[in-house]
Each structure stands twice: as structure tokens, then as C-alpha cells.
Design a protein around this motif. Structure first.
Motif, short mmCIF file in Angstrom:
data_model
loop_
_atom_site.label_atom_id
_atom_site.label_comp_id
_atom_site.label_asym_id
_atom_site.label_seq_id
_atom_site.Cartn_x
_atom_site.Cartn_y
_atom_site.Cartn_z
N ARG A 1 51.15 48.03 -99.19
CA ARG A 1 50.52 49.13 -98.47
C ARG A 1 49.03 48.95 -98.69
O ARG A 1 48.63 48.23 -99.61
CB ARG A 1 50.86 50.49 -99.11
N ASN B 1 47.13 50.63 -100.24
CA ASN B 1 46.72 50.98 -101.61
C ASN B 1 47.67 50.42 -102.66
O ASN B 1 47.74 50.93 -103.77
CB ASN B 1 46.57 52.49 -101.77
N LEU B 2 48.45 49.42 -102.31
CA LEU B 2 49.32 48.80 -103.30
C LEU B 2 49.46 47.31 -103.01
O LEU B 2 49.91 46.93 -101.94
CB LEU B 2 50.71 49.46 -103.28
N PHE C 1 50.62 43.43 -104.68
CA PHE C 1 51.31 42.70 -105.74
C PHE C 1 50.64 41.34 -105.88
O PHE C 1 50.41 40.66 -104.89
CB PHE C 1 52.79 42.51 -105.38
N HIS D 1 44.24 52.94 -115.47
CA HIS D 1 45.48 53.64 -115.78
C HIS D 1 46.66 52.66 -115.73
O HIS D 1 46.92 52.06 -114.69
CB HIS D 1 45.67 54.78 -114.77
N LEU D 2 47.31 52.50 -116.86
CA LEU D 2 48.52 51.67 -116.87
C LEU D 2 49.68 52.57 -116.44
O LEU D 2 50.09 53.46 -117.18
CB LEU D 2 48.78 51.13 -118.28
N VAL D 3 50.15 52.33 -115.22
CA VAL D 3 51.20 53.20 -114.69
C VAL D 3 52.51 52.91 -115.41
O VAL D 3 53.18 53.82 -115.90
CB VAL D 3 51.35 53.00 -113.18
N ILE E 1 51.96 47.67 -113.48
CA ILE E 1 51.30 48.39 -112.39
C ILE E 1 50.07 49.10 -112.95
O ILE E 1 50.16 49.86 -113.92
CB ILE E 1 52.26 49.37 -111.70
N HIS F 1 46.50 51.32 -112.08
CA HIS F 1 46.00 52.25 -111.07
C HIS F 1 44.50 52.46 -111.25
O HIS F 1 44.00 52.54 -112.36
CB HIS F 1 46.73 53.59 -111.20
N TYR G 1 41.61 55.04 -110.51
CA TYR G 1 41.46 56.45 -110.13
C TYR G 1 40.35 56.67 -109.11
O TYR G 1 40.33 57.68 -108.43
CB TYR G 1 41.19 57.31 -111.37
N HIS H 1 41.95 55.07 -105.89
CA HIS H 1 43.31 55.58 -105.68
C HIS H 1 44.23 54.46 -105.21
O HIS H 1 44.99 54.61 -104.27
CB HIS H 1 43.32 56.73 -104.67
N SER H 2 44.07 53.31 -105.82
CA SER H 2 44.87 52.15 -105.41
C SER H 2 45.55 51.54 -106.63
O SER H 2 45.11 51.73 -107.76
CB SER H 2 43.98 51.09 -104.78
N ASP H 3 46.59 50.80 -106.34
CA ASP H 3 47.33 50.14 -107.42
C ASP H 3 47.34 48.64 -107.21
O ASP H 3 47.43 48.16 -106.07
CB ASP H 3 48.79 50.59 -107.44
#
Lengths: 597, 197, 406
Positions: free
Chosen positions: B21, B23-24, B26, B49-51, B69, B71, B73, B76-78
Motif C-alpha cells: 500500500r 504506506n506499507l 516490504f 516504533h517497532l510494531v 515491522i 512505523h 509516526y 504514518h508509514s510502515d
């Protein structure tokens, strides 16, 4: 700390005067909501024991068990779900998936028993307080997890197909076949309905998994006429398909056709046909090369016997060739399918009519076994005045002529008498032969018509008119037109077959003018050869056979297909051919022993 | 997102990338640069942020895949960092020093998959499965059904019927016999001719 | 006063670890403390696994000095049912009824996230009304969970009436769920493709409104009894302070992070469903102690009430609530990987799903919202806390063991 903080908590005391939130025991006045998922209910009349609930239950809470007084029947396995409430999680997926909509959940939730065995019971059968509750969770249309709609078969437009004998149905594309195959629930209720008991769920799974070669093998395990059946089978399986209870059944026939359409070029290679088979010195003769005879030939060859077929016509295929018009079953399809059967090593004597050119007695003595599958080729005539008038035709003869390549001129207006599939073939062929107006006369109503609904629908699309509750009483000729005098009928009491008997209404006679009138009211068996070998026949002219083993009173003579049981469809004939192969083998290998226990 | 991935590629060589996506994304990284790359993503690119850390068992390819994963802030993406490990010797560098949360994830993965993270605090202590004496249960070869059948006992008196079989038995016993016999003969011949080839 | 002294010790105890970061490979959270239990100075006790209130079944291995905790190790595993593993052998539709059991107070988030992950991988678009109803369900369950949580928070400090009110009012919400979904605790309502059914009737929003009004009234009472209560204030103010810089280190999310003044909220940051169309503010605190977090959750309740009212006002009146899936018994989801997240009352919950084109998911990993709160964070926060306050501290972190061990 303020004084306010010390005093303010005391305000909670005012709640002591309020009505408590709790409900008094026993909890009677609080019924579960309308959608509450409580204990199951099952409408056992609606349920057909397909086991889809068991299939979807993730907790293995559901068992399908035999449930007195329900017994197995056509389209009903006789099993009913039994639920283990130690495992049930009340998710209601079983309700949402139920193809018949019989399963539901009551809104009952207050019940307890110390006996753990009582937590396993059959909803709808075991007596429970909520057995007949109509409140509680039920499957709604929107919540149904199954797709009730069949993938439509692409067909030629009525305007196009009216003028051509070209095949009407075009066959499924890959995506359509996958879509349709994925609707199957694999319950297997259909297997029983198929006279030859094809492994329907298995070959549908093969389509889904794109293993068409395996699919073809599965088809040929039970039916060497799969390609023709994929086009013209009456599809009794579809009549009992679970999805048909609340939607359209799986298009089993079209899926079968999809397999054969995509594998026919490599058919012999896939099936290993042409490779050596076991060889036996026993010889078997098959009289009549129709679906029944050829099926018997195919499987008897697999047993290793030497097969000779005697065929009256100059081509094989029987009613598949001479009874079914080209627009439903192209001759080249039939030819290549018969070739596969013959490639197993079958000898055929064409244009030999047993009973005339060669006696049955002689065959019975020279061969180890005989299988008679001559079919029901003679059209029934109506016992009315004027049947021999010029322009009055018999349905099967008419189709025979068309199959031979004739294209007779029928004139402007054609009347077809009868309501079966033959009548549909005749009327639709007439349209294609250029008749401007085709009218079908049937003595009962549309509901009682034995023809497939699909056929009736398609005939209507092609402009065929239907006149119900009417029957011809006299045909005469006036100038170049036929005068068909008819009488109106009404429905009386049901007869032995359960259909309401038509009764003529006195004085309601009227006359229809037409150019041609085709009688398609039934066929009968020509069993004259029987007496040559002292074989008993029934009063309907069929061979008198044991319905299970197909054996006649002469031990090495078997008969099946239409000439054994009376006119029926191709799949029934194929089933008989297969059965004959089995019992002939049994007869030849276990001399003297009874064929069934 | 693309820019970040490009920068990451320049520094650490991204073996494969896939934007699921906007904002995501791999990315697959080599095992030896993964911790550095994750540190880089955290400290430079702002993926603070380690999800979660998770593992996937690809038993067919003899491989474990670790997924981290991360993140951001601000954006707002991973970014999900994938690391492929050899299934025979699954060891990965620990990143307990980057996030306090990581040690718990690593402990769980050690227990559930048997992937070791040397140096991670208490990594060898059982977390969920006290007294477990079988192979790590999240591995694909661990069959829960078989385990439960061997360990527990089923409720007695439960049996289910197959609609097909029951109908054969009740409605067309002879025809079913015909069917199976013919099927057997046809298949035998077919198999023989296939063997002959 | 005694409570004041206690809060001073807490501060000292919490300040020490942050100062000792010397070795980058051995940060304070990785330190293993050793205590000489034979010295007679320390006492080791197990706190749990029976749960003291609404914390769920988990055990704390506490080392005490007097009645003050000097070391804490959390132990989970009492609720492990192996959901992630079970899902790997279940068809996608069969996973749908088990995911909700990953969290008792808020099952719908699991349903939603599972459905969202499958839908994303299978390329399914949920009808608009279905999305609104999903949002409604999620807000209603947040309300139920927060109401009960608030009651539990008060209960843990001896204010039992608030606990009873909370549970009773949660039941009013569960009544609504029973009407809408057919289930009280586990709703099994958000199904891949949409929601199972539309509203039972047109009066449903009205009945929801009645419950919302009851809740508003309750909040007024709770304010008087709980937030303006000298004892509660004395016990909770200054307890369990989470420094703002810990938020990233410990992966703290949700109200626990917002109470520390860190503005993160998935509903705002990565809006899902229809949150973009809803008008609300992120609620932030600063004191970051148990009192602040409780206060914040009370505000969240009011916010949820506001959101539910907005949803009813803004949602389309008619429309499909779900789309037909292919035959669920043979439903294959294309190969792929994704991570979806949502804001639960406890923080960010997420589903990481890997599919391989078969009828079964290859891997589903559930990021429980309280996974890090209850494990890594609680072990640090409990240090220096009186044993009497440990339960209250756990409730304030909203530990939820089933989502930790899945």
C-alpha cells in the motif's frame, strides 16, 4: 486534598434508591433477542443431509448421523446433523452456509443438564423445548454464504440460431468454469441421482484445481460418453443438486463438457487408449451400437473380451446420432467420441439387421454372450383417423431423416404433437428448417411437460408457440393444407404416475390448419428378433429382463437400455451398458453361480 | 516511500521490495545487514516504533522469514523488513538494545519457532509453554491435530457418516459395486499402459 | 502522610534506571537483577494467575522488600490456545469465528482486523454501509470495554460500586450487541466482505441513544465518586508514571501513550474504515500516571459516545452491508503479505497476514495491543510500587493476556 474530594464520593448513596440493574431468578421474562444464536433448530423436512454444516464447522461439533424416521431417498441422504454442544461455539456458520435453509438457531439460552451426554443431540429430531421455536437466528438472503446463481452458458442468440443447425451452446471459458466449479459443495447427493453414478464432486474438484486430465480419467471411469453427455444429458444430478433448493443448481453438465472440450485432442493419450488391454478368448456380441451397446463394448473390452457390434445403420451412435439434432450435439463430437471407444479394439458390422440379415439364435449359439441394446426406435402413432395423410410425420423418423442430412421442406406452418424432449427436438428442428410458424400441442399443461425446462425455454425464445390442454382427434387434407381437428382437454384425477390425467371436454372441437404435422408422442421397442431365440418379452414389447442383472430368460443373453426398460434418456442407457458389462463378465467368469447374492 | 527505499537500497542493498500500500512496503534484506539497516531506519529515517517482530515458516524452501515491522509516526508509514534465515540453523542478531519491546518478541519467537537470538535477555526462558517437550509448535511440521489426538482422548460415541457412502449402501448397493469394480478394471488397465511407457 | 512518602520512593526508583544507560548493548531494560533471597530482606511472591479484577489471567513474579516491589517478572501462558497456529489449518471463513476469542473485552477488533487483512489481500471492497456499521460496532465495543475497564480500575482501588456500575452498563451495551449481532460477548459479526446483517429495525439507533444517555449519566456519577475522591487521588496520582521517551522504546500505544502526552492514535494517523469522515479530537494528557490514564479513558468514553452519535447521523440509510464472497469452502486468497492496524481501547492492535494462494492462511500474527505494555513495560513500572497498588497498575495498563499469548 480538598474537602470537596472527601465529600463528593458520598453522592453515590443516591443510587441505593434506584431499581437494581439485575434480573430476578428464575430468568423468565427476558427472552433472547430475535437474532440470538441459541440452540439449533432444524427443519428436518427441508434438510437433505448434505453435510455442508459438518464441512464448515471449524470445531468438528457436527456429525451427520442416521436419524429415524428419516431414511435415504432420492436427493436426501437420510442423515441429519447431530451437534455436540461441548464443541459448538455458536458462530452460526452452519446456519449461514446451509444450502436448503433448514438449519437455524433458536433464541433459547437457558437450559442446563448435569448429564454430559444430553449435550449431544439432533436438532429437530430430539425433543427439546425450543424444537419448534421460530424466533432466533436464521439465515437471511444477504447472509447466505453460497452463490445461488449459475454461471450462464454463452449461447447463440435466438435470431441467429433459428437459421442454423450449428451448435447452440458455446461452452464455458476457463474463468466461467472455475467460477461455476467453485460453487460446488462436494456433498455428493448428486451421485445417487445419476444412473451411472458418476463421481461428480471429484471431477468438479479436478476442474477447480485445474487438473483436467485427471478430470477426464474420472469421467471415463463411469461414462465413455462424457462428451455427448456434457451436451445433451438430461442431468438428473442437477435436479437434486443441493444448491437447487434455494437457487440454481451447479451446471454439472456444462462442467463435464468443459473437461472434454479441453482434452479431446489428447484423449486417447491421456486415457491410454490404443495400448494393449488384457486379452481373453471369449467373444461377446452386442446388438445395436447406441450409447448402451457402445458403453458395454468399452467396458467389456477393458475386461479383455473380444467384442463384435452389429449395427443396423451405417454409422454408430443410435439415438445420440439419429434422435438428437445437430444443434445440440454436433456429429463430429459424437464421431470422435465413438472413435475413442472403437480404438480400444472393437469390431463393428455395419448395416446388418439382426433378426433379418442374421438370426439372433445363431448369434446366441456362436458367441459366449449377447448384449441386446437395440433401443426404442419406432415412433408411436396416434390411434386417430388420418395418420396416413400426406404431411403427417412421426417424430423419431423425422429426426432420423434430418440426421441423415436431409433438409425436408415443411411448409409455412408446422404442428408438433407431444410434450417430451423429442417434441422439443422436432419443433426446434422445424424452426431451423425454415418453418414460419411452429406450434406445439400438448394435452396437459406446461407444468406436466416431461421435456426439460431449459429446452422449453429455448424453444420459446426461438418463437415456438405452445398450446396446452389440447389433443388432435382427426387429421384430413383439404387442398394443399392439413386440417388438424383438435379437442380441448381438462385435467382430471391423478393417474398412477402422479400426473393428472387429461380428460376431453365434449364438443370443444376446433380445427387448426397446417402444412405439416409431426407426431412426437413416444417411442416403442422393436423386439421381433426375440422369438428367434425364445427370449421372453413384456407386453410393452421390451425384453423381459431381471432389472438388476439385465439377464433374460436365456442365460447368456442380456438386454438393456431403452429395449430393456422402455424409452428413457441416454444416461440411463449408458448406465445399463456399464451394468451389462459387469454382469456379463461375472456370468462368464463364475459359470453357474448366481449373479447376485 | 520510494525515496526511503532507494536510500536504504544504496546503503544496505535491498534484495527485493514490494509496496503493498502507499504506506506499507516490504523489503528483503540480507541477514548480516538487517540489524544495521533497522538501526538506520530507526535513527535516521524516523521509523521509531517497532510494531512487531514475527516469523513465517516456509518449510518448502527450508527457510524461516523474520518480519520486523517498523512505523514512522511522522509519515504514518510502515516498512516491513524481511530477513530470510536458514531453517537448519536459525540464528539472528538480537535487537533488544534498540527497543525494550524487542526482547519479548524474540523470546516468543525462540519458543514458538526455535529461532535463536543470542544475547537477548531471558531468551531461553519459556514464555508461554512451560514444560513443553515437543518441537517448537509454530513450525509447520508440528501437527496440532495429531498432537491433540495423541495427547487427549475424544468424546466417546461420536461418529459421522458420509452422505455418499450411506446413499450407496441404502439406495444402490449393486450399482455401487458395479461402479467400483468397473472403475478398478479401467484404472488397472490405464495404470498398466502408463507403466508400459 | 504515608501515601505521599510512597509516591516519593516511586519517583526515586523510576529515576534510577534511566540514568544507568552506559553500555548500549545492556540498556536498563535488559538488566537482570539478582536478589539474595536468603538474606531475609526480600520476599518472593506470586501475584496471580487468578486475576485481581479485569486484568486477565497472568502471573507476576514479584520480589518484595517490605511491601514495595523491587523486581517483577511477568508470566503468561495461562490462556494460550494457539489461535495463530489453529488458523493455519483452517479455511479463511473458519478463522472468522475463532479470532474474536483473542480478546474478551473487545472481540470485534479481531474480527475487523482479520476481515480487513483478508479483504486487502483478496482485493475485496466492502460496501459503504457495511463500513459504517463496522465503525459503529467498533466504537460500541470500545465503549463497553472502556466502561468495564474504568469500573475495574476503580475496583482495583477499592471503589467497588464503580466496578458494578461499569459492568452493569457494559451489559446494556451487550444487550444492544445481542440485538444487532445475535451474540453478547463474541459477536462474530464482522465477516470478510462486510457485516453479517443490517440493523434489526429502524428503531435500533434510538435504543442505542437511550443507552448512551444512561452512560452519560453514569459518567457524571463516576466523576463524583472516582475522580473527585480523595482516596483514589491519593493512591493513583504519581503511580505508574511512564516517561514520554519510553513510548517509542517500549512500543507503547493508545491511551497509555496519549496520557504521556505523545499524540498517537491510529484513528487519526492511519484512518481506517470511515474515521476520516468523523469529527473528533485526539485526547492528550501529560501526567502519565494511573490517575491521568483513568481520566483519559473517561474522556475516551465521552468521545466514543460522540462518535456513535455522529455515525448514526452520517451513515447512509440504505445500502448493501456485505458483498458475496466466492464459495467460502473453496475460497483461495491470492498470495501476499500485509499488516493492518486499528486503535483499540488498549492501543494499536494489528494483524500481520501472509497468504500463499491456498485455501488456508500461511501465517497470521496478531499484534496484541497490550503485548508490550503487560510484558516489558509492566516489569519496569512495577518496581517501586506497593504490592497493594500492583493490581491497579495492571488495570491501568489494560493488560489483556489472551492477546499476549494468542
Amino acid at each position: 486534598m480538598s474537602l470537596k474530594d472527601v465529600l463528593s464520593p458520598f453522592s453515590a448513596w443516591k443510587r441505593t434508591l434506584e431499581k437494581p440493574f439485575t434480573i430476578k431468578k428464575p430468568i423468565t421474562e427476558r427472552e433472547g433477542e430475535d437474532r440470538y444464536r441459541g440452540f439449533h433448530v432444524n427443519d428436518i423436512e427441508k434438510c437433505i443431509g448434505c453435510g455442508t454444516c459438518e464441512e464448515i464447522c471449524q470445531n468438528e461439533a457436527i456429525d451427520m448421523v442416521e436419524s429415524y424416521p428419516i431414511t435415504a431417498n432420492k436427493g436426501d441422504s437420510g442423515l441429519r446433523p447431530q451437534i455436540d454442544y461441548g464443541r459448538c461455539c455458536w458462530c452460526a456458520l452452519c446456519v449461514d452456509v446451509c444450502p436448503t435453509g433448514s438449519l437455524g438457531m433458536s433464541n433459547d439460552y437457558i437450559w442446563v443438564t448435569p448429564n454430559p451426554d444430553e449435550w449431544v443431540f439432533k436438532p429437530g429430531i430430539d425433543e427439546k423445548e425450543w424444537k419448534d421455536d421460530d424466533k432466533g437466528y436464521r439465515r437471511t438472503e444477504e447472509a447466505w454464504l453460497l452463490d445461488p446463481e449459475q454461471e450462464p452458458m454463452p449461447v447463440l442468440e435466438p435470431e441467429v440460431r433459428k437459421n442454423t443447425f450449428k451448435e447452440m451452446a458455446k461452452g464455458y471459458q476457463v474463468t466461467m468454469a472455475l467460477e461455476e466449479a467453485s460453487r460446488c459443495l462436494e456433498c455428493g447427493i448428486c451421485i445417487e441421482a445419476c444412473p451411472t453414478h458418476m463421481d461428480i464432486p471429484e471431477y468438479i474438484r479436478a476442474i477447480r484445481e485445474n487438473r483436467l486430465e485427471d478430470g477426464l480419467k474420472i469421467l471415463y471411469d463411469t461414462n465413455p460418453f462424457s462428451e455427448s453427455c456434457g451436451r445433451v444429458c438430461t442431468a438428473r444430478c442437477q435436479d437434486v443438486c443441493v444448491l437447487g433448493h434455494n437457487g440454481e443448481p451447479i451446471a454439472i453438465r456444462w462442467l463435464k463438457r468443459y473437461i472434454t472440450d479441453n482434452t479431446y485432442e489428447k484423449r486417447n493419450e491421456i486415457l491410454g487408449i490404443g495400448k494393449p488391454l488384457p486379452e481373453s478368448d471369449k467373444k461377446i456380441v452386442i446388438i445395436g451400437g447406441g450409447p448402451s451397446g457402445l458403453t458395454a463394448a468399452f467396458y467389456l473390452r477393458n475386461y479383455g473380451y473380444q467384442i463384435t457390434i452389429y449395427e443396423k445403420h451405417d454409422k454408430l451412435g443410435g439415438m445420440l446420432r439419429y434422435g438428437i439434432p445437430e444443434y445440440r450435439l454436433p456429429k463430429e463430437v459424437l464421431d470422435r467420441e465413438i472413435k475413442t471407444i472403437l480404438d480400444t479394439g472393437v469390431e463393428v458390422k455395419y448395416k446388418v439387421e439382426v433378426g433379418k440379415d442374421v438370426s439372433l439364435k445363431e448369434l446366441q449359439e456362436t458367441y459366449d454372450a449377447v448384449f441386446i441394446s437395440v433401443g426404442a426406435q419406432k415412433g408411436t402413432e396416434m390411434p386417430i383417423e388420418g395418420m396416413d395423410t400426406l404431411g403427417v410425420l412421426i417424430g423419431v423418423d423425422f429426426l432420423d431423416r434430418i440426421a441423415e442430412g436431409e433438409r425436408p421442406d415443411l411448409g409455412e406452418k408446422v404442428i408438433v404433437v407431444g410434450g417430451g424432449n423429442t417434441a422439443m427436438d422436432v419443433c426446434r428442428s422445424s424452426v431451423r428448417l425454415g418453418a414460419k410458424e411452429v406450434q406445439v400441442l400438448y394435452r396437459r399443461t406446461e407444468q406436466e411437460m416431461p421435456a426439460n425446462d431449459e429446452e422449453i425455454e429455448e424453444a420459446k425464445e426461438e418463437g415456438v408457440k405452445f398450446e396446452f390442454l389440447t389433443s388432435p382427434v382427426k387429421i384430413s387434407r383439404k387442398g394443399d393444407k392439413l386440417q388438424v381437428e383438435c379437442i380441448r382437454m381438462k385435467l382430471g384425477e391423478p393417474d398412477s404416475s402422479g400426473r393428472r390425467r387429461p380428460v376431453a371436454i365434449e364438443g370443444s372441437n376446433y380445427v387448426i390448419e397446417a402444412d405439416t404435422c409431426v407426431m412426437a408422442i413416444g417411442q416403442k421397442v422393436d423386439s421381433e428378433m426375440a422369438q428367434q431365440a425364445n427370449i421372453k418379452t413384456t407386453r410393452w414389447g421390451t425384453f423381459d429382463i431381471d432389472p438388476t442383472t439385465l439377464q433374460t430368460n436365456v442365460k447368456n443373453v442380456f438386454a438393456g437400455g431403452d429395449c430393456g426398460f422402455g424409452p428413457d434418456d441416454a444416461i440411463r442407457a449408458i448406465a445399463d451398458g456399464k451394468k451389462a458389462a459387469y454382469f456379463i463378465n461375472k456370468f462368464l467368469t463364475k459359470k453357474g453361480e448366481p449373479l447376485i447374492d | 516511500m520510494e525515496d526511503i527505499l532507494n536510500r536504504l537500497d544504496q546503503k544496505f542493498y535491498v534484495q527485493a521490495r514490494y509496496v503493498q500500500r502507499p504506506n506499507l512496503a516490504f523489503v528483503t534484506l540480507k541477514k548480516n545487514v538487517a540489524v544495521q539497516a533497522i538501526t538506520y531506519l530507526r535513527d535516521v529515517e524516523g521509523f521509531r516504533h517497532l510494531v512487531m517482530i514475527s516469523a513465517v515458516d516456509y518449510i518448502e524452501q527450508n527457510m524461516f522469514q523474520l518480519t520486523y515491522i517498523l512505523h514512522n509516526y511522522q509519515l504514518h508509514s510502515d516498512i516491513a523488513v524481511r530477513v530470510e534465515l536458514d531453517r537448519e540453523n536459525p540464528v539472528m542478531d538480537s535487537l533488544h538494545h534498540l527497543w525494550a519491546a524487542a526482547q519479548v518478541y524474540q523470546r516468543e519467537i525462540k519458543e514458538m519457532f526455535g529461532i535463536d537470538f543470542p544475547g537477548s535477555p531471558r531468551v531461553d526462558e519459556p514464555m508461554i509453554l512451560e514444560g513443553w517437550d515437543n518441537i517448537p509448535p509454530m513450525r509447520k511440521e508440528f501437527d496440532t491435530k495429531k498432537y491433540s489426538e495423541e495427547t487427549y482422548f475424544p468424546r466417546e460415541g461420536r461418529a459421522s457418516c458420509d452422505p455418499v457412502k450411506i446413499m450407496e449402501k441404502k439406495l444402490y448397493r449393486v450399482e455401487a459395486e458395479v461402479k467400483y469394480e468397473i472403475k478398478r478394471v479401467v484404472r488397472d488397465n490405464r495404470n498398466k499402459s502408463a507403466d508400459a511407457n | 502522610m504515608k501515601s505521599k512518602e510512597l509516591s516519593e520512593t516511586i519517583e526515586i526508583n523510576q529515576q534510577t534506571p534511566t540514568k544507568t544507560i552506559l553500555n548500549p548493548w545492556q540498556p536498563f531494560w535488559a538488566e537482570q537483577k539478582e536478589f539474595d533471597l536468603k538474606s531475609g530482606k526480600y520476599l518472593k511472591i506470586w501475584h496471580g494467575p487468578q486475576h485481581p479484577g479485569v486484568t486477565g489471567n497472568m502471573a507476576l513474579e514479584l520480589t518484595l522488600q517490605g511491601d514495595v516491589v523491587v523486581d517483577c517478572k511477568t508470566h503468561v501462558g495461562y490462556l494460550h490456545r494457539g489461535f495463530e497456529k489453529l488458523m493455519e489449518r483452517r479455511k479463511f471463513i473458519q478463522c472468522f469465528p475463532i479470532v474474536c476469542r483473542i480478546c474478551v473485552p473487545e472481540p470485534d477488533y479481531n474480527e475487523y482486523l482479520f476481515a480487513a487483512a483478508v479483504e486487502e489481500l483478496a482485493g475485496i471492497q466492502v460496501p459503504e454501509r457495511g463500513q459504517w456499521i463496522r465503525t459503529l460496532v467498533l466504537e460500541m465495543i470500545r465503549l463497553a470495554s472502556l466502561t468495564m475497564g474504568l469500573g475495574g480500575q476503580a475496583g482495583a482501588f477499592g471503589l467497588v460500586p464503580v466496578g458494578q456500575w461499569g459492568v452493569a452498563h457494559r451489559d446494556f451495551i451487550l444487550d444492544l450487541f445481542e440485538e444487532l449481532t445475535g451474540g453478547r460477548i463474541y459477536h462474530m459479526y464482522i465477516i470478510p466482505g462486510g457485516v453479517r446483517q443490517d440493523f434489526p429495525d429502524d428503531e435500533f439507533p434510538h435504543r442505542v441513544e437511550l443507552v448512551l444517555q444512561k452512560l452519560e449519566k453514569l459518567i457524571l456519577d463516576i466523576e463524583k465518586l472516582m475522580f473527585n475522591n480523595a482516596v483514589f487521588k491519593a493512591r493513583t496520582k504519581g503511580l505508574g508514571k511512564i516517561p514520554a521517551e519510553w513510548v517509542e522504546l517500549f512500543g507503547i500505544t493508545g491511551t497509555n501513550a496519549r496520557a504521556a502526552g505523545v499524540p498517537i492514535d491510529v484513528r487519526k494517523d492511519n484512518p481506517y474504515l470511515v474515521y476520516e469522515q468523523l469529527d473528533f479530537e485526539m485526547i492528550l494528557g501529560s501526567a502519565s500516571d494511573v490517575y491521568e490514564r483513568s481520566l483519559l479513558r473517561k474522556e475516551e468514553i465521552l468521545n466514543s459516545i460522540n462518535l456513535i452519535r455522529q455515525i448514526f447521523k452520517k451513515m447512509p440509510n440504505k445500502g448493501e452491508v456485505r458483498i458475496k464472497l466466492p464459495n467460502v469452502l473453496h475460497w483461495k486468497v491470492p498470495a501476499g503479505e500485509t499488516y493492518v492496524r486499528a486503535e483499540t481501547s488498549r492501543g494499536e492492535m494489528g494483524y500481520y497476514m501472509v497468504t500463499d494462494g491456498s485455501e488456508y492462511p500461511r501465517r497470521v500474527h496478531v499484534r496484541g495491543a497490550s503485548y508490550t505494555h503487560a510484558m516489558a513495560l509492566l516489569e519496569q513500572l512495577a518496581v517501586g510500587v506497593s504490592i497493594a497498588d500492583v493490581a491497579g497498575l495492571m488495570v491501568s495498563l489494560q493488560t489483556c493476556p489472551p492477546e499476549i499469548e494468542r
